[in-house]
Design a protein around this motif. Structure first.
Motif, PDB file in Angstrom:
ATOM      1  N   ASP A 101       0.889  -1.105   0.100  1.00  0.00           N
ATOM      2  CA  ASP A 101      -0.030   0.154  -0.092  1.00  0.00           C
ATOM      3  C   ASP A 101       0.758   1.148   0.128  1.00  0.00           C
ATOM      4  OD1 ASP A 101      -2.550  -1.172  -0.067  1.00  0.00           O
ATOM      5  OD2 ASP A 101      -2.474  -1.573   2.078  1.00  0.00           O
ATOM      6  N   ARG A 104       0.065   3.722  -3.013  1.00  0.00           N
ATOM      7  CA  ARG A 104      -1.322   4.446  -2.985  1.00  0.00           C
ATOM      8  C   ARG A 104      -1.169   5.387  -1.923  1.00  0.00           C
ATOM      9  NH1 ARG A 104      -5.049   3.756   0.515  1.00  0.00           N
ATOM     10  NH2 ARG A 104      -4.130   1.834   1.316  1.00  0.00           N
ATOM     11  N   LYS A 105      -0.658   5.262  -0.902  1.00  0.00           N
ATOM     12  CA  LYS A 105      -0.630   6.090   0.391  1.00  0.00           C
ATOM     13  C   LYS A 105       0.258   7.302   0.134  1.00  0.00           C
ATOM     14  CE  LYS A 105      -1.783   2.950   3.840  1.00  0.00           C
ATOM     15  NZ  LYS A 105      -1.322   2.067   4.996  1.00  0.00           N
ATOM     16  N   ASN A 126      -3.799  -4.244  -3.682  1.00  0.00           N
ATOM     17  CA  ASN A 126      -2.529  -4.584  -3.023  1.00  0.00           C
ATOM     18  C   ASN A 126      -1.993  -6.044  -3.626  1.00  0.00           C
ATOM     19  OD1 ASN A 126      -0.593  -5.459  -1.170  1.00  0.00           O
ATOM     20  ND2 ASN A 126      -1.416  -4.302   0.590  1.00  0.00           N
ATOM     21  N   THR A 185      -8.696  -2.605  -2.313  1.00  0.00           N
ATOM     22  CA  THR A 185      -8.888  -1.269  -1.553  1.00  0.00           C
ATOM     23  C   THR A 185      -9.938  -0.623  -2.524  1.00  0.00           C
ATOM     24  OG1 THR A 185      -6.643  -1.187  -1.185  1.00  0.00           O
ATOM     25  CG2 THR A 185      -7.551   0.647  -0.866  1.00  0.00           C
TER      26      THR A 185
END
Length: 189
Positions: A101, A104-105, A126, A185
């Motif tokens: 992740d 994305r974060k 993920n 997600t």
């Protein structure tokens, strides 16, 4: 059947110790591999070099990624990189995946900090979590370890965004051959 998936891997400014005062971790490379899940192949590999605006490339970062300050100084601004993702790679409608992740974060953090529109509207997978599920292990392996387990050779340089996205694309195909590919997600608004 055409089932395109963007596989994304980013490299960001980093340091061996504490973050220098006033600096933040910023994306300096976006690697993207387009995978066609329908025909089960990687169909293209791309690289966007991004110029950091609030940090510089440390010696540690250059050793890790191969990227130099001069190279990223010639890159595009983060906002332009996000527009390229949206226009050229249909990031607003095409599903995407990354290894874990972090990517994305990092996009979420950097977009929020800079006021740039988040380029992804599609749902995220993920791939690291799905790999563990597909292999029946509770352990979440790094990309290089997962390649070894899958018997897939690492192509290119580890910690190059473009090469890592290409290698993750191979892992995506391995996963999709073992279990149904799915989103992990939900979409960010």
């Amino acid at each position: 059947m055409n089932e395109l998936l963007n596989v994304v891997d980013v490299e960001a400014t980093c340091w061996s110790g504490a973050v220098p005062e006033g600096a933040v971790s910023e994306i300096i490379e976006i690697g993207l591999t387009v995978v066609d899940l329908g025909v089960r192949e990687r169909i293209s590999k791309h690289r966007i070099v991004v110029r950091p605006e609030r940090s510089t490339v440390s010696e540690f970062c250059t050793e890790l990624t191969g990227l130099t300050q001069a190279e990223v100084d010639a890159g595009v601004r983060f906002a332009q990189a996000c527009r390229v993702l949206a226009v050229e790679y249909e990031s607003g409608s095409r599903p995407w995946a990354s290894w874990g992740d972090y990517d994305r974060k990092q996009f979420e953090r950097q977009c929020a900090a800079t006021g740039v529109t988040y380029p992804f509207r599609a749902l995220h997978t993920n791939a690291k979590a799905l790999f563990s599920e597909a292999r029946g292990t509770g352990r979440r392996y790094g990309m290089a370890g997962a390649l070894r387990i899958a018997g897939i050779p690492l192509e290119g340089r580890h910690h190059s965004g473009a090469d890592d996205a290409w290698n993750i694309g191979a892992l995506v195909l391995d996963i999709a051959g073992r279990i149904p590919w799915r989103v992990t997600t939900p979409a960010t608004a």
